[in-house]
Design a protein around this motif. Structure first.
Motif, PDB file in Angstrom:
ATOM      1  N   SER A   1      -5.232  -2.179  -6.742  1.00  0.00           N
ATOM      2  CA  SER A   1      -6.376  -1.612  -6.313  1.00  0.00           C
ATOM      3  C   SER A   1      -6.010   0.153  -6.517  1.00  0.00           C
ATOM      4  O   SER A   1      -4.926   0.405  -6.314  1.00  0.00           O
TER       5      SER A   1
ATOM      6  N   ASN B   1       0.703  -1.037   0.028  1.00  0.00           N
ATOM      7  CA  ASN B   1      -0.054  -0.265  -0.013  1.00  0.00           C
ATOM      8  C   ASN B   1       0.797   1.257  -0.075  1.00  0.00           C
ATOM      9  O   ASN B   1       1.814   1.257   0.791  1.00  0.00           O
TER      10      ASN B   1
ATOM     11  N   GLU C   1      -0.917  -1.164  -4.242  1.00  0.00           N
ATOM     12  CA  GLU C   1      -2.269  -0.564  -4.030  1.00  0.00           C
ATOM     13  C   GLU C   1      -1.981   1.002  -3.969  1.00  0.00           C
ATOM     14  O   GLU C   1      -1.229   1.514  -3.387  1.00  0.00           O
TER      15      GLU C   1
END
Length: 131
Positions: free
Chosen positions: A62, A6, A31
């Protein structure tokens, strides 16, 4: 199982740095956080960013995140469709099918019934816009 890193993990790094770090660490995906994407777009395109991911053997797991999606005020809720559209276009351009949606802040005075009632409508709007 697939691991993704992330962008908050490397908060002070640029999008380019995040990609290089993830590739060097052996991750398969990242991410991507919208603030870092927007900073990248000041000097590059979404196509350039997708090429950079591919060049480093990564994919966009994502796009993170539509903030305060639940328990927001009416002004925020009125703009949610445009926000979802922007995130969806970004995700599509980067080859991702996932957009992360984050809830609003739960205040001490919120009951569970109120949280459920106030969260359902904006989440339904997001889902309807995304699909």
């Amino acid at each position: 199982m697939r691991l993704a890193i992330n962008g908050s993990t490397t908060e002070l790094c640029t999008q380019e740095d995040d990609i290089a770090i993830a590739a060097k660490a052996g991750y398969e995906a990242v991410e991507l956080r919208m603030p870092k994407i927007e900073a990248y777009l000041q000097h590059g395109s979404l196509g350039d960013l997708r090429d950079l991911l591919e060049k480093n053997g990564l994919r966009a797991a994502s796009i993170n995140s539509i903030e305060r999606c639940t328990l927001g005020d009416a002004t925020y809720e009125d703009g949610i469709n445009a926000t979802v559209d922007r995130f969806a276009a970004t995700a599509a351009a980067l080859g991702s099918e996932i957009i992360i949606v984050c809830p609003g802040v739960i205040e001490p005075q919120h009951t569970w019934d109120e949280i459920i009632t106030r969260s359902a409508a904006p989440l339904a709007r997001v889902a309807a816009t995304a699909w």
